[in-house]
Design a protein around this motif. Sequence first.
Motif, PDB file in Angstrom:
ATOM      1  N   GLU A  32       0.846  -1.174   0.000  1.00  0.00           N
ATOM      2  CA  GLU A  32       0.000   0.000   0.000  1.00  0.00           C
ATOM      3  C   GLU A  32       0.900   1.248   0.000  1.00  0.00           C
ATOM      4  OE1 GLU A  32      -3.744   0.056  -0.020  1.00  0.00           O
ATOM      5  OE2 GLU A  32      -2.892  -1.699  -1.019  1.00  0.00           O
ATOM      6  N   PRO A  33       0.342   2.434  -0.166  1.00  0.00           N
ATOM      7  CA  PRO A  33       1.168   3.615  -0.444  1.00  0.00           C
ATOM      8  C   PRO A  33       2.274   3.922   0.554  1.00  0.00           C
ATOM      9  CG  PRO A  33      -1.099   4.072  -1.003  1.00  0.00           C
ATOM     10  CD  PRO A  33      -1.096   2.724  -0.364  1.00  0.00           C
ATOM     11  N   ALA A  34       2.046   3.690   1.864  1.00  0.00           N
ATOM     12  CA  ALA A  34       3.069   4.007   2.857  1.00  0.00           C
ATOM     13  C   ALA A  34       3.764   2.760   3.384  1.00  0.00           C
ATOM     14  CB  ALA A  34       2.463   4.795   4.017  1.00  0.00           C
ATOM     15  N   GLY A  35       3.696   1.679   2.613  1.00  0.00           N
ATOM     16  CA  GLY A  35       4.388   0.459   3.005  1.00  0.00           C
ATOM     17  C   GLY A  35       3.541  -0.532   3.768  1.00  0.00           C
ATOM     18  N   GLN A  36       2.236  -0.260   3.901  1.00  0.00           N
ATOM     19  CA  GLN A  36       1.376  -1.275   4.499  1.00  0.00           C
ATOM     20  C   GLN A  36       1.498  -2.545   3.662  1.00  0.00           C
ATOM     21  OE1 GLN A  36       0.418   1.891   3.427  1.00  0.00           O
ATOM     22  NE2 GLN A  36      -1.541   2.436   4.396  1.00  0.00           N
ATOM     23  N   PHE A  37       1.628  -3.670   4.354  1.00  0.00           N
ATOM     24  CA  PHE A  37       1.950  -4.938   3.706  1.00  0.00           C
ATOM     25  C   PHE A  37       0.667  -5.741   3.527  1.00  0.00           C
ATOM     26  CE2 PHE A  37       5.150  -8.431   3.189  1.00  0.00           C
ATOM     27  CZ  PHE A  37       6.084  -7.703   2.477  1.00  0.00           C
ATOM     28  N   GLU A  38       0.348  -6.103   2.292  1.00  0.00           N
ATOM     29  CA  GLU A  38      -0.931  -6.746   2.000  1.00  0.00           C
ATOM     30  C   GLU A  38      -0.730  -8.130   1.392  1.00  0.00           C
ATOM     31  OE1 GLU A  38      -5.073  -6.073  -0.533  1.00  0.00           O
ATOM     32  OE2 GLU A  38      -3.423  -4.644  -0.749  1.00  0.00           O
ATOM     33  N   LEU A  39      -1.504  -9.094   1.887  1.00  0.00           N
ATOM     34  CA  LEU A  39      -1.651 -10.373   1.196  1.00  0.00           C
ATOM     35  C   LEU A  39      -3.010 -10.385   0.517  1.00  0.00           C
ATOM     36  CD1 LEU A  39      -0.691 -13.314   0.566  1.00  0.00           C
ATOM     37  CD2 LEU A  39      -2.094 -14.010   2.521  1.00  0.00           C
ATOM     38  N   SER A  40      -3.018 -10.538  -0.792  1.00  0.00           N
ATOM     39  CA  SER A  40      -4.243 -10.808  -1.537  1.00  0.00           C
ATOM     40  C   SER A  40      -4.268 -12.305  -1.793  1.00  0.00           C
ATOM     41  CB  SER A  40      -4.266 -10.026  -2.857  1.00  0.00           C
ATOM     42  OG  SER A  40      -4.245  -8.638  -2.608  1.00  0.00           O
ATOM     43  N   GLY A  41      -5.016 -13.011  -0.958  1.00  0.00           N
ATOM     44  CA  GLY A  41      -4.941 -14.462  -0.956  1.00  0.00           C
ATOM     45  C   GLY A  41      -5.493 -15.101  -2.210  1.00  0.00           C
ATOM     46  N   ALA A  42      -5.122 -16.351  -2.407  1.00  0.00           N
ATOM     47  CA  ALA A  42      -5.603 -17.132  -3.546  1.00  0.00           C
ATOM     48  C   ALA A  42      -7.092 -17.442  -3.384  1.00  0.00           C
ATOM     49  CB  ALA A  42      -4.809 -18.430  -3.650  1.00  0.00           C
ATOM     50  N   PRO A  43      -7.809 -17.673  -4.486  1.00  0.00           N
ATOM     51  CA  PRO A  43      -9.221 -18.085  -4.382  1.00  0.00           C
ATOM     52  C   PRO A  43      -9.303 -19.523  -3.875  1.00  0.00           C
ATOM     53  CG  PRO A  43      -8.513 -18.024  -6.684  1.00  0.00           C
ATOM     54  CD  PRO A  43      -7.385 -17.479  -5.891  1.00  0.00           C
ATOM     55  N   LEU A  44      -9.910 -19.709  -2.716  1.00  0.00           N
ATOM     56  CA  LEU A  44      -9.893 -21.001  -2.031  1.00  0.00           C
ATOM     57  C   LEU A  44     -11.313 -21.512  -1.783  1.00  0.00           C
ATOM     58  CD1 LEU A  44      -7.092 -20.130   0.543  1.00  0.00           C
ATOM     59  CD2 LEU A  44      -6.858 -21.501  -1.546  1.00  0.00           C
ATOM     60  N   ASP A  45     -11.433 -22.814  -1.609  1.00  0.00           N
ATOM     61  CA  ASP A  45     -12.743 -23.453  -1.511  1.00  0.00           C
ATOM     62  C   ASP A  45     -13.423 -23.233  -0.172  1.00  0.00           C
ATOM     63  OD1 ASP A  45     -14.792 -25.579  -2.385  1.00  0.00           O
ATOM     64  OD2 ASP A  45     -14.036 -26.412  -0.495  1.00  0.00           O
ATOM     65  N   ASN A  46     -12.658 -23.143   0.909  1.00  0.00           N
ATOM     66  CA  ASN A  46     -13.295 -23.081   2.226  1.00  0.00           C
ATOM     67  C   ASN A  46     -12.462 -22.252   3.200  1.00  0.00           C
ATOM     68  OD1 ASN A  46     -11.450 -24.988   3.829  1.00  0.00           O
ATOM     69  ND2 ASN A  46     -12.043 -26.301   2.101  1.00  0.00           N
ATOM     70  N   LEU A  47     -13.057 -21.969   4.345  1.00  0.00           N
ATOM     71  CA  LEU A  47     -12.427 -21.111   5.341  1.00  0.00           C
ATOM     72  C   LEU A  47     -11.267 -21.784   6.056  1.00  0.00           C
ATOM     73  CD1 LEU A  47     -15.704 -19.576   6.742  1.00  0.00           C
ATOM     74  CD2 LEU A  47     -13.942 -18.342   5.480  1.00  0.00           C
ATOM     75  N   HIS A  48     -11.273 -23.098   6.133  1.00  0.00           N
ATOM     76  CA  HIS A  48     -10.126 -23.795   6.721  1.00  0.00           C
ATOM     77  C   HIS A  48      -8.872 -23.505   5.905  1.00  0.00           C
ATOM     78  CE1 HIS A  48     -13.095 -25.901   9.125  1.00  0.00           C
ATOM     79  NE2 HIS A  48     -13.661 -26.378   8.031  1.00  0.00           N
ATOM     80  N   LEU A  49      -9.020 -23.560   4.585  1.00  0.00           N
ATOM     81  CA  LEU A  49      -7.877 -23.260   3.717  1.00  0.00           C
ATOM     82  C   LEU A  49      -7.499 -21.789   3.806  1.00  0.00           C
ATOM     83  CD1 LEU A  49      -8.902 -25.316   0.533  1.00  0.00           C
ATOM     84  CD2 LEU A  49      -7.196 -25.922   2.268  1.00  0.00           C
ATOM     85  N   THR A  50      -8.508 -20.919   3.884  1.00  0.00           N
ATOM     86  CA  THR A  50      -8.244 -19.485   3.995  1.00  0.00           C
ATOM     87  C   THR A  50      -7.456 -19.170   5.255  1.00  0.00           C
ATOM     88  OG1 THR A  50     -10.174 -18.805   2.703  1.00  0.00           O
ATOM     89  CG2 THR A  50      -9.367 -17.250   4.332  1.00  0.00           C
ATOM     90  N   CYS A  51      -7.862 -19.733   6.373  1.00  0.00           N
ATOM     91  CA  CYS A  51      -7.184 -19.424   7.634  1.00  0.00           C
ATOM     92  C   CYS A  51      -5.785 -20.053   7.658  1.00  0.00           C
ATOM     93  CB  CYS A  51      -8.013 -19.913   8.810  1.00  0.00           C
ATOM     94  SG  CYS A  51      -7.806 -18.897  10.286  1.00  0.00           S
ATOM     95  N   ALA A  52      -5.623 -21.229   7.045  1.00  0.00           N
ATOM     96  CA  ALA A  52      -4.287 -21.821   6.950  1.00  0.00           C
ATOM     97  C   ALA A  52      -3.369 -20.952   6.096  1.00  0.00           C
ATOM     98  CB  ALA A  52      -4.387 -23.230   6.365  1.00  0.00           C
ATOM     99  N   GLU A  53      -3.902 -20.398   5.012  1.00  0.00           N
ATOM    100  CA  GLU A  53      -3.140 -19.482   4.165  1.00  0.00           C
ATOM    101  C   GLU A  53      -2.691 -18.263   4.960  1.00  0.00           C
ATOM    102  OE1 GLU A  53      -4.381 -17.790  -0.060  1.00  0.00           O
ATOM    103  OE2 GLU A  53      -5.340 -16.651   1.561  1.00  0.00           O
ATOM    104  N   THR A  54      -3.603 -17.697   5.735  1.00  0.00           N
ATOM    105  CA  THR A  54      -3.264 -16.554   6.585  1.00  0.00           C
ATOM    106  C   THR A  54      -2.163 -16.921   7.566  1.00  0.00           C
ATOM    107  OG1 THR A  54      -5.491 -15.634   6.416  1.00  0.00           O
ATOM    108  CG2 THR A  54      -4.176 -14.940   8.304  1.00  0.00           C
ATOM    109  N   GLY A  55      -2.288 -18.101   8.169  1.00  0.00           N
ATOM    110  CA  GLY A  55      -1.269 -18.543   9.118  1.00  0.00           C
ATOM    111  C   GLY A  55       0.099 -18.693   8.486  1.00  0.00           C
TER     112      GLY A  55
END
Length: 457
Positions: A95-118
């Motif tokens: 982001e403009p001042a160095g905020q660090f962003e993950l734009s995660g992959a399109p995933l089937d379920n929230l278990h995968l989403t939270c594992a990706e975040t982890g």
Amino acid sequence: MSTKTVSNSNSPVIEDRAQLVDYFARGEKPRERWRIGTEHEKFVYWKDSHRAPSYEEPGGIHALLIGLTKYGWKPVYEGENVIALSGPDGAISLEPAGQFELSGAPLDNLHLTCAETGRHLEQVKAIGDQLGIGFLGLGMWHDKTRAELPIMPKGRYEIMLRHMPRVGSLGLDMMLRTCTIQVNLDYASEADMAKKFRVGLALQPLATALFANSPFTEGKPNGFLSFRSNIWSDTDPARTGMLPFVFEEGFGYERYAEYALDVPMYFVYRDGKYIDAAGQSFRDFLKGELPAYPGHKPTIDDWADHLSTAFPEVRMKQFLEMRGADGGRWGRICALPALWVGLLYDDGALDAAWDLVKGWTIDERQTLRDSVPKLALDAPVPGGRKLRDIAGEVLDIAGAGLAARQRFNASGDNETGFLDPLREIVRTGKVPAQVLLDRFNGDWGGDISRVYDEAKF
């Protein structure tokens, strides 16, 4: 915000306005292909001084990006600068001042989403520890002035930084001092998109309230619980807001395309460079009469770029983006997609959510949105009630929607547990910002530096 990696020059030229509408239709997916794409931003700081690192300084943002390549992330360049990373878990951007962003992959379920975040947080913390860098989950910098923050070397941001002060007083704060959690969700048809859009807009203030996490500005309470949300009210009225037309009869792809055509442009991207078209009209571009790029017509990629420069509470590209939440720590990163997947990805839950809000007038929806930044769960909803009076019901609807999806992890758990952080907020009656304020005014004794311990990942 989007990071360009290729030029638009090979994209099909738009010869017919029907192509603008067809762009949204091509986003339609059958239910079995619906996915969850979660985005989350965090603030970066030097652990020893709490200063925000610049891009180029030794051990700074560039070094952080390069350090992450050990995990298989591939550099993305703008000119000679690495300004993003791509990999199997999606994309990492700045982001403009160095905020660090993950734009995660399109995933089937929230278990995968939270594992990706982890995985992501484990990786950035490991490299951050080597560099002496830490990360914060907040909606807004609690102790930084604009002048204290660095600017990342991205052409798009140069244009926006020049333009923002022309159209609002808080746009630079949006760019430099805020972080968010968002989720991107699919639709099956135009009618499905419209219903999800309406529910998403009507209940976006509830997400803002539950995730409110920006009560400080430059070291002091700012009078808001989500100042980040308030910032959007004075950023650029031509590209923000609650979009009342979404609730009108007949709303669909064509009406959203008309709205997007009325959003002033920021840029045209060609040959790896951004051409400043700030304030100019995409309608003129369609005629080949754009002052910044005369004699040229837009491509489909230009249309996709332009759609990314509108910032309403819910945004459509070839999916719907839920945009109302402040940034936060790990559990809330998982909870935000859980809320919206539960409400929007099950027909029974979607119907129940729509029944709850369909009788609200445009004025009532706007009053709710305007009240939430200061009042959070105490904001008024129609019928003489407050958001806190319907929050539990909405979470019950989302929980039922998640249970109906029957997505289980290896232990046999469904997705409903990801709502637990939100249920705890409703149980205690205190949103994250109120917890921070209580501590600031209590055992912290007004010491704003304590936020670095409280909100770190």
